[in-house]
Design a protein around this motif. Sequence first.
Motif, PDB file in Angstrom:
ATOM      1  N   ILE A   1      13.167   7.903  20.102  1.00  0.00           N
ATOM      2  CA  ILE A   1      13.661   8.431  21.382  1.00  0.00           C
ATOM      3  C   ILE A   1      14.888   9.301  21.123  1.00  0.00           C
ATOM      4  N   SER A   2      15.248  10.071  22.109  1.00  0.00           N
ATOM      5  CA  SER A   2      16.351  11.014  21.960  1.00  0.00           C
ATOM      6  C   SER A   2      17.676  10.278  21.734  1.00  0.00           C
ATOM      7  N   LEU A   3      18.513  10.895  20.919  1.00  0.00           N
ATOM      8  CA  LEU A   3      19.839  10.326  20.655  1.00  0.00           C
ATOM      9  C   LEU A   3      20.757  10.467  21.866  1.00  0.00           C
ATOM     10  N   ARG A   4      20.367  11.312  22.817  1.00  0.00           N
ATOM     11  CA  ARG A   4      21.166  11.480  24.037  1.00  0.00           C
ATOM     12  C   ARG A   4      21.268  10.196  24.835  1.00  0.00           C
ATOM     13  N   TRP A   5      20.238   9.361  24.758  1.00  0.00           N
ATOM     14  CA  TRP A   5      20.299   8.083  25.470  1.00  0.00           C
ATOM     15  C   TRP A   5      21.437   7.213  24.926  1.00  0.00           C
ATOM     16  N   PHE A   6      21.584   7.207  23.623  1.00  0.00           N
ATOM     17  CA  PHE A   6      22.673   6.425  23.006  1.00  0.00           C
ATOM     18  C   PHE A   6      24.024   6.928  23.485  1.00  0.00           C
ATOM     19  N   TRP A   7      24.247   8.262  23.414  1.00  0.00           N
ATOM     20  CA  TRP A   7      25.537   8.818  23.812  1.00  0.00           C
ATOM     21  C   TRP A   7      25.781   8.655  25.307  1.00  0.00           C
ATOM     22  N   GLY A   8      24.746   8.777  26.100  1.00  0.00           N
ATOM     23  CA  GLY A   8      24.885   8.593  27.541  1.00  0.00           C
ATOM     24  C   GLY A   8      25.273   7.168  27.897  1.00  0.00           C
ATOM     25  N   LEU A   9      24.592   6.204  27.287  1.00  0.00           N
ATOM     26  CA  LEU A   9      24.908   4.802  27.568  1.00  0.00           C
ATOM     27  C   LEU A   9      26.277   4.408  27.009  1.00  0.00           C
ATOM     28  N   LEU A  10      26.631   4.966  25.862  1.00  0.00           N
ATOM     29  CA  LEU A  10      27.960   4.705  25.314  1.00  0.00           C
ATOM     30  C   LEU A  10      29.037   5.292  26.224  1.00  0.00           C
TER      31      LEU A  10
ATOM     32  N   VAL B   1      42.067  -2.819  24.051  1.00  0.00           N
ATOM     33  CA  VAL B   1      41.895  -4.196  24.522  1.00  0.00           C
ATOM     34  C   VAL B   1      40.714  -4.278  25.477  1.00  0.00           C
ATOM     35  N   SER B   2      40.595  -3.305  26.376  1.00  0.00           N
ATOM     36  CA  SER B   2      39.470  -3.291  27.319  1.00  0.00           C
ATOM     37  C   SER B   2      38.140  -3.165  26.584  1.00  0.00           C
ATOM     38  N   LEU B   3      38.096  -2.306  25.582  1.00  0.00           N
ATOM     39  CA  LEU B   3      36.860  -2.142  24.807  1.00  0.00           C
ATOM     40  C   LEU B   3      36.501  -3.427  24.066  1.00  0.00           C
ATOM     41  N   ALA B   4      37.510  -4.090  23.521  1.00  0.00           N
ATOM     42  CA  ALA B   4      37.254  -5.326  22.788  1.00  0.00           C
ATOM     43  C   ALA B   4      36.777  -6.437  23.716  1.00  0.00           C
ATOM     44  N   LEU B   5      37.360  -6.498  24.913  1.00  0.00           N
ATOM     45  CA  LEU B   5      36.986  -7.571  25.834  1.00  0.00           C
ATOM     46  C   LEU B   5      35.636  -7.339  26.503  1.00  0.00           C
ATOM     47  N   SER B   6      35.188  -6.106  26.533  1.00  0.00           N
ATOM     48  CA  SER B   6      33.902  -5.822  27.178  1.00  0.00           C
ATOM     49  C   SER B   6      32.889  -5.273  26.188  1.00  0.00           C
ATOM     50  N   ALA B   7      32.964  -5.703  24.953  1.00  0.00           N
ATOM     51  CA  ALA B   7      32.073  -5.180  23.908  1.00  0.00           C
ATOM     52  C   ALA B   7      30.614  -5.503  24.192  1.00  0.00           C
ATOM     53  N   GLU B   8      30.335  -6.594  24.894  1.00  0.00           N
ATOM     54  CA  GLU B   8      28.942  -6.948  25.171  1.00  0.00           C
ATOM     55  C   GLU B   8      28.270  -5.935  26.097  1.00  0.00           C
ATOM     56  N   TRP B   9      29.060  -5.170  26.844  1.00  0.00           N
ATOM     57  CA  TRP B   9      28.497  -4.162  27.734  1.00  0.00           C
ATOM     58  C   TRP B   9      28.023  -2.921  26.963  1.00  0.00           C
ATOM     59  N   SER B  10      28.321  -2.858  25.684  1.00  0.00           N
ATOM     60  CA  SER B  10      27.822  -1.734  24.878  1.00  0.00           C
ATOM     61  C   SER B  10      26.444  -2.020  24.289  1.00  0.00           C
TER      62      SER B  10
ATOM     63  N   ILE C   1      21.059  -0.718  21.570  1.00  0.00           N
ATOM     64  CA  ILE C   1      19.600  -0.838  21.636  1.00  0.00           C
ATOM     65  C   ILE C   1      18.967   0.554  21.637  1.00  0.00           C
ATOM     66  N   ALA C   2      19.595   1.480  22.385  1.00  0.00           N
ATOM     67  CA  ALA C   2      19.082   2.853  22.412  1.00  0.00           C
ATOM     68  C   ALA C   2      19.188   3.499  21.023  1.00  0.00           C
ATOM     69  N   LEU C   3      20.245   3.184  20.286  1.00  0.00           N
ATOM     70  CA  LEU C   3      20.372   3.714  18.925  1.00  0.00           C
ATOM     71  C   LEU C   3      19.282   3.138  18.016  1.00  0.00           C
ATOM     72  N   ALA C   4      19.009   1.844  18.175  1.00  0.00           N
ATOM     73  CA  ALA C   4      17.938   1.236  17.374  1.00  0.00           C
ATOM     74  C   ALA C   4      16.582   1.836  17.740  1.00  0.00           C
ATOM     75  N   LEU C   5      16.360   2.073  19.032  1.00  0.00           N
ATOM     76  CA  LEU C   5      15.103   2.705  19.450  1.00  0.00           C
ATOM     77  C   LEU C   5      15.009   4.141  18.945  1.00  0.00           C
ATOM     78  N   HIS C   6      16.114   4.795  18.788  1.00  0.00           N
ATOM     79  CA  HIS C   6      16.105   6.136  18.204  1.00  0.00           C
ATOM     80  C   HIS C   6      15.609   6.083  16.760  1.00  0.00           C
ATOM     81  N   ARG C   7      16.057   5.074  16.020  1.00  0.00           N
ATOM     82  CA  ARG C   7      15.655   4.944  14.611  1.00  0.00           C
ATOM     83  C   ARG C   7      14.176   4.578  14.487  1.00  0.00           C
ATOM     84  N   TRP C   8      13.748   3.608  15.352  1.00  0.00           N
ATOM     85  CA  TRP C   8      12.395   3.084  15.179  1.00  0.00           C
ATOM     86  C   TRP C   8      11.345   3.821  16.003  1.00  0.00           C
ATOM     87  N   ALA C   9      11.665   4.163  17.248  1.00  0.00           N
ATOM     88  CA  ALA C   9      10.653   4.741  18.140  1.00  0.00           C
ATOM     89  C   ALA C   9      10.807   6.246  18.292  1.00  0.00           C
TER      90      ALA C   9
END
Length: 105
Positions: A40-49, A16-25, A30-38
């Motif tokens: 950048i390291s995938l560690r940024w995605f996992w760190g922010l997640l 429920v907490s994850l669903a209610l705060s999904a916008e905070w992900s 964005i870091a995952l998209a930047l990994h695909r296009w630019a």
Amino acid sequence: MAKKRQQDGFWSGLLVSLALSAEWSAPAWIALALHRWAGISLRWFWGLLGLWIFPLALSSLSMAVMKRAIDAPEPERPNKNPYSVGASHAVREEGKNSRRADRDL
């Protein structure tokens, strides 16, 4: 069986907490998209997640622990009131038994 019920409170609270705060992900996605296009390291995605999920998991865990503490049964204490119903009943029974013993003599 009781262990499963306690864990259900944590997991359902976390979902429920994850669903209610999904916008905070959004930064993680964005870091995952930047990994695909630019590239950048995938560690940024996992760190922010992790920065999004870890506080929510901690708060859900604390809520589950507090709920378990509230639902814990109180230990039974002896009734020390001589005027209560249970005590007077016991006193009456003792009196009847002593009168019967007197009659048997």
